[in-house]
Design a protein around this motif. Structure first.
Motif, PDB file in Angstrom:
ATOM      1  N   LEU A   1      -5.199 -11.191   2.839  1.00  0.00           N
ATOM      2  CA  LEU A   1      -5.043  -9.893   2.191  1.00  0.00           C
ATOM      3  C   LEU A   1      -3.593  -9.411   2.300  1.00  0.00           C
ATOM      4  O   LEU A   1      -2.863  -9.822   3.191  1.00  0.00           O
ATOM      5  CB  LEU A   1      -6.038  -8.871   2.747  1.00  0.00           C
ATOM      6  CG  LEU A   1      -5.758  -8.075   4.016  1.00  0.00           C
ATOM      7  CD1 LEU A   1      -6.932  -7.168   4.301  1.00  0.00           C
ATOM      8  CD2 LEU A   1      -5.518  -8.962   5.210  1.00  0.00           C
ATOM      9  N   THR A   2      -3.188  -8.600   1.345  1.00  0.00           N
ATOM     10  CA  THR A   2      -1.831  -8.076   1.339  1.00  0.00           C
ATOM     11  C   THR A   2      -1.895  -6.568   1.143  1.00  0.00           C
ATOM     12  O   THR A   2      -2.575  -6.099   0.231  1.00  0.00           O
ATOM     13  CB  THR A   2      -1.028  -8.672   0.154  1.00  0.00           C
ATOM     14  OG1 THR A   2      -1.231 -10.076   0.139  1.00  0.00           O
ATOM     15  CG2 THR A   2       0.453  -8.381   0.281  1.00  0.00           C
ATOM     16  N   GLY A   3      -1.201  -5.840   1.982  1.00  0.00           N
ATOM     17  CA  GLY A   3      -1.174  -4.379   1.848  1.00  0.00           C
ATOM     18  C   GLY A   3      -0.410  -3.964   0.603  1.00  0.00           C
ATOM     19  O   GLY A   3       0.444  -4.697   0.099  1.00  0.00           O
ATOM     20  N   THR A   4      -0.732  -2.783   0.095  1.00  0.00           N
ATOM     21  CA  THR A   4      -0.073  -2.335  -1.132  1.00  0.00           C
ATOM     22  C   THR A   4       1.085  -1.379  -0.860  1.00  0.00           C
ATOM     23  O   THR A   4       1.649  -0.819  -1.792  1.00  0.00           O
ATOM     24  CB  THR A   4      -1.065  -1.592  -2.051  1.00  0.00           C
ATOM     25  OG1 THR A   4      -1.599  -0.485  -1.313  1.00  0.00           O
ATOM     26  CG2 THR A   4      -2.182  -2.486  -2.504  1.00  0.00           C
ATOM     27  N   SER A   5       1.449  -1.196   0.419  1.00  0.00           N
ATOM     28  CA  SER A   5       2.437  -0.157   0.709  1.00  0.00           C
ATOM     29  C   SER A   5       3.767  -0.390  -0.021  1.00  0.00           C
ATOM     30  O   SER A   5       4.457   0.565  -0.364  1.00  0.00           O
ATOM     31  CB  SER A   5       2.666  -0.043   2.211  1.00  0.00           C
ATOM     32  OG  SER A   5       3.251  -1.229   2.683  1.00  0.00           O
ATOM     33  N   ALA A   6       4.099  -1.664  -0.296  1.00  0.00           N
ATOM     34  CA  ALA A   6       5.356  -1.928  -1.006  1.00  0.00           C
ATOM     35  C   ALA A   6       5.350  -1.332  -2.413  1.00  0.00           C
ATOM     36  O   ALA A   6       6.395  -1.124  -3.014  1.00  0.00           O
ATOM     37  CB  ALA A   6       5.611  -3.427  -1.078  1.00  0.00           C
TER      38      ALA A   6
END
Lengths: 500, 490
Positions: free
Chosen positions: B445-450
């Motif tokens: 999974l990859t966070g969307t904060s970027a």
């Protein structure tokens, strides 16, 4: 009656002109050739002068006759001397590649041009629309201009390697994501550059580009602010000038002589130059090759002015005689040379990849910029090219092509000498086109039309000049000419001219 | 003389070439030096147990490469000398002070700023290797990797026109037809520009439209690479909130700012996956027309919609030449082809042709020929249909597993196009716990904060790529994950 220039005696050659260093540096043949050429260029031996015989020189300098013969062969093939049966060897009346230097004002363009579009485009956009008028590049009706002829492209080998790499699934994940290109390819190419072009670099400094144009574009974006001055060769490739002006550079022309860019002139320029763009291995269009001494001087200039040298090494593979001169990048130890190279002349159309070798001080900024502009390069091409280099196919192909081109060039030079006669040609035997200057009053456009009728291309050099330009200077691309027909093409061309 | 030679077996490489390669390595590595004699033919043929003819062929090969030279009566000698001493160690970096341009300084400043979202683990947003059409692609490569197609004299390479920097004309025609069929984009081949990478598309657009200080409207959250690219050109980026049916157009209308263009991802908003409603599309087009602004429509993930009707593109709805349409086959062809495609409004083509000339004038001919046929022969659409079934299955597996095991931690999305799900965790679990437990259980999974420019926005929101999951193992991984998260919660 013209006065006959004096023949320098063997004694004079021996004592005053030629000093062979026997301590084991360069070979005697190399020294003799270079010094004799130097003497001819400097005028110490006048045009038209007869040279002492092979036997005399060999005895006078205590070198073998074959050394002298090979030296004569090299100078003759470069157009400095001519040997005729019965009358011995003499210096050519017109030295090859002689072009006069022009002093011209720096080029300026008007930034304002009425934009027809309803939107306001950027300043960059209005510059590129203007810059199209700054000399037009060679008109080419081909998707593969300047590529190798069909008998010299490694298409079968490429196919084999494609087959290998399309067999299993391609997965780049383990190679990481690198805006500079696939690491194995960069390693292979760095080793090739060190081996063959005498660069000193690591694969960290090698940057892969999908096309050639973006290389110089990115360099100027990173180093130039609007209005910064940059030196270029005059004459020189117009596309380069356009790219620089498009990025807001002020282009300062520097004349070129038979040794390439005139470094003394460059040194005399008062204003601050951010970088100089040079093609030392084979100047386009005159074909001049920059000798070692001048290369050192140029590096010294860059050090003194803390400027960069942008070295475009675009066809140094194709040098047909004389030994290759080490690249500026390899000679420099001040981290000032940005080296451009590509394999276009060997691999086009199967691959159009271009390379930059950048100094260490620019790695960070290039990484940042490259990852925004062009990060995900074609994967299959990179895998295939890495193997193509590592397995020696690249060097094999270069050797094969060099042989083909050398033969074609020689046939062309001989045919031009024989049938056209009154012309001068590039001194150095390199590249894939030949620089010629016709000493005739026939109009340029007429010559082009006649060449076209005879069946070969004559490309006027005028657009390469920032201002002025000599009459009747052309380049003839010879790599595609068929050996069997070269002589008849030139004969036909000559008879067409004479028929006027 | 003795010389260690290893004739490593390599498929398809003839024996003589393996011998010449081994000798070549010995020469380049300096084990055989300039002037050294090579072992004689006889010697090599007896020690290596290969025929003398093979050895002779290998020697010929070395001679072609200019690595050895024969002296009549004396045999072969190495004639290779590096012209400058080669050092494989890195030279000491020289302290050179470089005066960078304003552009370079901006680029450096943006460098580490949360920009990489396509991590190797998520396969950069491209399809997994097992869904790549390698077989079909290879057949087409072989069709065209022939002298008769690729030589200078071939008819194909003679085709050229003033639109040349935009790419091979038959390919542009094929793309125009495909985009018309699939996305209702109406364009002529002259409006289509092909780039070798997808990044180069926005770079060109930014170059011809932006000066320092210009205003650009951008989705919040939105694709960080695009935002950074506009910033690198000195643009001031306005972050416009994304609502349930797409970007807030009223915000744009109220502000009345001199905006150059707005960047949107209407068919599958990046990262939220929202589809822009028809009403909003028409409103946005109307705003662009009345403000003289452009719309950049990045249609980046439109191929897979699992049966849901797709909305026509903005480009297809536009009547006022104000949409710049970006496409790529990235989500379908990543491993074999990464071209970027732009459909330009007619008002921008003259400047774009010139700008392209200075960025990349020529694209690889072979790849263009192959892609042309891949599209024209229906292989692209066939491949999308086939992989869609596969992907639908994987999507179902992951949604099923999430609803079964993870309902207590997150909202399971009801619908999702493309290749990843967006999940939002409830409060009560920390982000570090979510990430470390997922990692331990093998869930990617990859966070969307970027994607968020404004810090106070979304937390605990993740992208879950499902295109490359292991169909058999996913449910177990997710249930393990749920167990672990429960343990952490206490």
């Amino acid at each position: 009656m013209t006065m006959h220039p004096t023949t320098p005696s063997a004694m004079k050659i021996e004592r005053a002109l030629i000093r062979l260093d026997r301590s084991g540096g360069a070979t005697r043949q190399r020294q003799l050739t270079d010094q004799l050429r130097r003497a001819i260029i400097d005028g110490a031996i006048e045009p038209g002068a007869r040279l002492p015989s092979v036997r005399e020189i060999s005895a006078g300098l205590d070198v073998s006759r074959s050394t002298v013969v090979r030296c004569f062969e090299e100078l003759a093939s470069q157009g400095y001397i001519v040997t005729s049966i019965g009358s011995g060897t003499s210096v050519c009346n017109k030295l090859p590649g002689e072009i006069s230097a022009h002093e011209v004002a720096p080029h300026t363009i008007s930034y304002e041009r009425a934009m027809t579009s309803r939107v306001s485009l950027s300043r960059y956009a209005s510059r590129i629309l203007n810059v199209a008028d700054v000399g037009s590049p060679k008109t080419t009706k081909s998707l593969n201009p300047g590529g190798p002829p069909s008998d010299a492209a490694p298409i079968r080998k490429w196919r084999e390697l494609l087959e290998r790499h399309c067999r299993h699934n391609l997965d780049q994940a383990e190679c990481g994501i690198d805006p500079f290109g696939l690491p194995p390819l960069r390693e292979a190419y760095a080793a090739y550059l060190m081996r063959k072009r005498a660069l000193q670099c690591t694969s960290r400094q090698v940057v892969v580009f999908s096309a050639r144009e973006l290389r110089l574009d990115l360099i100027s974006r990173i180093l130039l602010q609007d209005g910064d001055a940059v030196a270029v060769e005059n004459p020189g490739y117009p596309g380069v000038r356009q790219r620089l002006i498009a990025n807001g550079a002020r282009v300062v022309p520097v004349p070129v002589d038979h040794q390439g860019l005139n470094v003394d002139y460059l040194d005399s320029i008062q204003e601050r130059l951010r970088f100089v763009y040079v093609t030392p291995s084979h100047h386009e269009p005159t074909g001049a090759v920059m000798p070692l001494s001048r290369r050192r001087k140029l590096i010294e200039w860059a050090r003194k002015n803390s400027a960069f040298i942008v070295e475009d090494d675009y066809d140094s593979e194709f040098r047909y005689d004389g030994r290759p001169i080490p690249s500026l990048q390899g000679l420099d130890d001040t981290d000032s040379v940005i080296h451009l190279s590509c394999l276009w002349k060997i691999l086009s159309p199967v691959s159009k990849i271009g390379f930059l070798t950048i100094p260490n001080c620019l790695i960070d900024v290039f990484q940042a910029a490259k990852s925004m502009i062009e990060r995900d390069l074609p994967l299959i091409d990179q895998f295939v090219l890495a193997d193509f280099i590592n397995e020696g196919h690249l060097e094999r192909q270069i050797a094969v092509n060099r042989k083909i081109y050398a033969a074609r060039r020689k046939l062309l030079v001989d045919a031009l000498r024989k049938h056209v006669g009154d012309l001068s040609m590039a001194s150095e035997s390199a590249g894939m086109d030949l620089f010629v200057k016709f000493h005739t009053n026939v109009d340029e456009s007429v010559l082009v039309a006649m060449a076209d009728e005879a069946g070969f291309r004559l490309i006027p050099v005028k657009p390469y000049y920032i201002a002025g330009g000599e009459r009747n200077e052309f380049v003839i691309p010879f790599s595609h000419l068929d050996e069997k027909s070269i002589e008849s093409l030139i004969r036909k061309f000559s008879s067409l001219i004479n028929g006027l | 003389m003795s010389l260690a030679i290893n004739l490593e077996y390599q498929p398809y490489v003839p024996l003589f070439r393996r011998l010449s390669d081994a000798l070549r390595r010995a020469i380049l590595e300096g084990r055989l030096r300039n002037g050294d004699a090579l072992p004689s033919t006889r010697e090599l043929s007896t020690t290596m147990k290969i025929s003398r003819a093979t050895v002779l062929k290998a020697f010929d090969d070395l001679e072609t490469q200019g690595l050895v030279r024969s002296r009549p009566g004396k045999g072969l000698f190495v004639s290779y000398e590096p012209s400058v001493e080669i050092t494989f160690e890195e030279r000491l970096p020289v302290q050179k002070t470089v005066q960078f341009s304003a552009y370079a300084q901006r680029v450096i400043a943006l460098r580490d700023y949360k920009s990489i979202v396509h991590l190797p683990a998520t396969n950069f947003g491209g399809p997994p290797a097992d869904l790549s059409p390698l077989h079909e692609w290879r057949q087409l490569l072989f069709r065209y990797c022939r002298r008769s197609f690729l030589s200078e004299s071939s008819e194909l390479s003679q085709i050229s026109d003033e639109m040349e920097p935009f790419g091979f004309e038959p390919l542009r025609q094929a793309l125009a037809a495909y985009l018309h069929r699939a996305r209702a984009v109406r364009s002529t081949a002259d409006q289509i520009a092909v780039f070798s990478t997808k990044q180069a598309r926005l770079e060109l657009i930014a170059r011809i439209l932006l000066d320092e200080g210009d205003l650009v409207a951008f989705e919040e959250p939105g694709y960080p690479e695009a935002r950074h690219l506009f910033s690198s050109h000195g643009a001031r980026v306005l972050n416009v909130p994304v609502e349930a049916d797409g970007i807030d157009v009223d915000w744009l209308m109220e502000k009345q700012l001199p905006i150059k263009f707005v960047y949107v991802t209407p068919s599958h908003q990046d990262p939220t996956g929202i589809t822009m409603s028809m009403e909003k599309r028409l409103k946005l087009l109307d705003w662009a027309r009345s403000n003289g602004a452009y719309i950049i429509e990045d249609d980046y993930d439109c191929e897979y919609n699992y049966g849901k009707q797709s909305m026509p593109s903005l480009m297809g709805l536009d009547r006022h030449d104000s949409v710049i349409y970006l496409a790529s086959l990235w989500k379908v062809l990543y491993q074999v082809n990464r071209f970027g495609i732009v459909v330009l409004p007619q008002s921008l083509t003259p400047a774009a042709v010139q700008a392209k000339l200075h960025m990349e004038r020529h694209l690889p001919l072979l790849e263009q020929l192959v892609l042309t046929d891949f599209i024209n022969e229906g292989l692209l659409e066939r491949h999308i249909r086939r992989t869609q079934q596969r992907l639908a299955k994987r999507r179902q597996i992951i949604i099923h597993a999430l609803s079964k095991h993870m309902q207590t931690f997150l909202t399971v999305p009801k619908e999702a196009a493309g290749m990843h799900l967006i999940v939002k965790f409830f409060e009560g679990v920390s982000e570090t716990d979510i990430e470390s437990s997922a990692h331990e259980c093998g869930v990617t999974l990859t966070g969307t904060s970027a994607y968020y420019a404004l810090e106070n926005r979304c937390h605990r929101e993740y992208m879950l790529p499902f295109a490359g999951i292991d169909e058999a193992a996913t449910e177990e991984a997710i249930s393990n994950w749920a167990v672990r998260l429960k343990g952490l919660q206490r």
